[in-house]
Design a protein around this motif. Structure first.
Motif, PDB file in Angstrom:
ATOM      1  N   GLN A   6     -66.317 -49.589 -44.912  1.00  0.00           N
ATOM      2  CA  GLN A   6     -66.199 -49.727 -43.461  1.00  0.00           C
ATOM      3  C   GLN A   6     -67.293 -50.652 -42.960  1.00  0.00           C
ATOM      4  O   GLN A   6     -68.406 -50.656 -43.478  1.00  0.00           O
ATOM      5  N   TRP A  34     -57.581 -42.848 -39.696  1.00  0.00           N
ATOM      6  CA  TRP A  34     -58.784 -42.935 -38.872  1.00  0.00           C
ATOM      7  C   TRP A  34     -59.068 -41.549 -38.289  1.00  0.00           C
ATOM      8  O   TRP A  34     -58.161 -40.873 -37.778  1.00  0.00           O
ATOM      9  N   TYR A  35     -60.348 -41.161 -38.350  1.00  0.00           N
ATOM     10  CA  TYR A  35     -60.812 -39.905 -37.775  1.00  0.00           C
ATOM     11  C   TYR A  35     -62.056 -40.211 -36.937  1.00  0.00           C
ATOM     12  O   TYR A  35     -62.758 -41.190 -37.172  1.00  0.00           O
ATOM     13  N   ARG A  36     -62.346 -39.294 -36.019  1.00  0.00           N
ATOM     14  CA  ARG A  36     -63.571 -39.373 -35.235  1.00  0.00           C
ATOM     15  C   ARG A  36     -64.330 -38.071 -35.407  1.00  0.00           C
ATOM     16  O   ARG A  36     -63.734 -36.983 -35.371  1.00  0.00           O
ATOM     17  N   LEU A  46     -57.236 -39.268 -35.633  1.00  0.00           N
ATOM     18  CA  LEU A  46     -56.872 -40.231 -34.585  1.00  0.00           C
ATOM     19  C   LEU A  46     -55.501 -40.840 -34.832  1.00  0.00           C
ATOM     20  O   LEU A  46     -54.622 -40.811 -33.975  1.00  0.00           O
ATOM     21  N   PHE A  65     -57.794 -47.233 -26.964  1.00  0.00           N
ATOM     22  CA  PHE A  65     -57.910 -47.325 -28.412  1.00  0.00           C
ATOM     23  C   PHE A  65     -56.648 -47.987 -28.979  1.00  0.00           C
ATOM     24  O   PHE A  65     -55.538 -47.634 -28.592  1.00  0.00           O
ATOM     25  N   LEU A  77     -59.821 -50.851 -35.926  1.00  0.00           N
ATOM     26  CA  LEU A  77     -59.762 -49.921 -34.801  1.00  0.00           C
ATOM     27  C   LEU A  77     -60.553 -50.553 -33.667  1.00  0.00           C
ATOM     28  O   LEU A  77     -61.737 -50.858 -33.838  1.00  0.00           O
ATOM     29  N   THR A  82     -65.624 -49.429 -23.563  1.00  0.00           N
ATOM     30  CA  THR A  82     -66.231 -48.224 -24.133  1.00  0.00           C
ATOM     31  C   THR A  82     -66.905 -47.361 -23.081  1.00  0.00           C
ATOM     32  O   THR A  82     -67.443 -47.847 -22.067  1.00  0.00           O
ATOM     33  N   ASP A  86     -67.363 -42.063 -26.054  1.00  0.00           N
ATOM     34  CA  ASP A  86     -66.834 -42.630 -27.292  1.00  0.00           C
ATOM     35  C   ASP A  86     -67.868 -42.617 -28.412  1.00  0.00           C
ATOM     36  O   ASP A  86     -67.535 -42.893 -29.565  1.00  0.00           O
ATOM     37  N   TYR A  90     -66.988 -42.848 -36.653  1.00  0.00           N
ATOM     38  CA  TYR A  90     -65.582 -43.164 -36.876  1.00  0.00           C
ATOM     39  C   TYR A  90     -65.376 -43.318 -38.383  1.00  0.00           C
ATOM     40  O   TYR A  90     -65.968 -44.178 -39.036  1.00  0.00           O
ATOM     41  N   CYS A  92     -62.899 -43.639 -41.765  1.00  0.00           N
ATOM     42  CA  CYS A  92     -61.651 -44.147 -42.306  1.00  0.00           C
ATOM     43  C   CYS A  92     -61.435 -43.497 -43.668  1.00  0.00           C
ATOM     44  O   CYS A  92     -62.394 -43.239 -44.403  1.00  0.00           O
ATOM     45  N   GLY A 106     -68.177 -44.438 -42.960  1.00  0.00           N
ATOM     46  CA  GLY A 106     -68.149 -44.266 -41.514  1.00  0.00           C
ATOM     47  C   GLY A 106     -68.859 -45.377 -40.759  1.00  0.00           C
ATOM     48  O   GLY A 106     -69.711 -46.093 -41.295  1.00  0.00           O
TER      49      GLY A 106
END
Lengths: 112, 114
Positions: A6, A34-36, A46, A65, A77, A82, A86, A90, A92, A106
């Motif tokens: 990433q 994708w996650y947050r 996400l 987004f 992403l 922003t 946010d 993030y 992946c 991340g």
């Protein structure tokens, strides 16, 4: 190293600016996620792609987004305008179909 | 509704001893998968072990085993012979009906004492 990568690893931006993150999955993996993750919480889903098709988007993914995976390889992403909320990590991940997901390191976003 | 519950925010274990990290889940889907991930302070999520809902035997991977009790909807992680390097956050996660996305619990912070 053939894992998920990433870029960037860290991003500091001012409120109202746009940011874009990149994820390069493991090369033979056809799914990309994708996650947050906020401090003290587990990751929240996400969106995810199977090849170039975006198959599911969370309600968390507001209109600001957008995610793409144009050739079924890397993904981006983008967060527009922003907000301080946010600020998060993030994450992946990628996988073969219906196999375990492997995560990247991340991108930590800080919105000032 | 929260579907993965990890009730232990923090756990301590003495080096070389075994420790159990609890995870309960809720789903009406007959087909699902349960995962455990480790997240050291560096931030990267590391896959540890997987249990499918139709698997008859508990999953094992080296020092990790998953105590799967389907009727109780629990999927506890057992780490044997703890090492200092096991100190990290541990997350339980579920995938429903091979749908792709993972739903994570809140995590348990494990500290291994020398």
């Amino acid at each position: 190293d053939t894992g998920v990568s990433q870029d960037p690893r860290h991003k500091i931006t001012k409120r109202g600016q746009n940011v874009t993150f990149r994820c390069d999955p493991i090369s033979e993996h056809n799914r990309l996620y994708w996650y947050r993750q906020t401090l003290g919480q587990g990751p929240e889903f996400l969106t995810y792609f199977q090849n170039e098709a975006q198959l599911e988007k969370s309600r968390l993914l507001s209109d600001r987004f957008s995610a793409e995976r144009p050739k079924g390889s890397f993904s981006t992403l983008e967060i527009q305008r922003t907000e301080q909320g946010d600020s998060a990590m993030y994450l992946c991940a990628s996988s073969l179909l219906q196999e375990e997901q492997y995560f990247g390191p991340g991108t930590r976003l800080t919105v000032t | 509704a929260q579907k993965i519950t990890q009730t232990q925010p923090g756990m301590f274990v003495q080096e070389k001893e075994a420790v159990t990290l609890d995870c309960t889940y809720d789903t009406s889907d007959p087909s699902y998968g349960l995962f455990w991930y480790k997240q050291p302070s560096s931030g990267e999520m590391i896959f540890l072990i997987y249990q499918g809902s139709y698997d008859q035997q508990n999953a094992t991977e080296g020092r990790y085993s998953l105590n799967f009790q389907k009727a109780r909807k629990s999927a506890n992680l057992v780490i044997s012979a703890s090492q200092l390097g096991d100190s990290a956050m541990y997350f339980c996660a579920m995938e429903e009906n091979q749908g792709g996305k993972l739903i994570f619990g809140q995590g348990t912070e494990l500290s291994v004492k020398p």
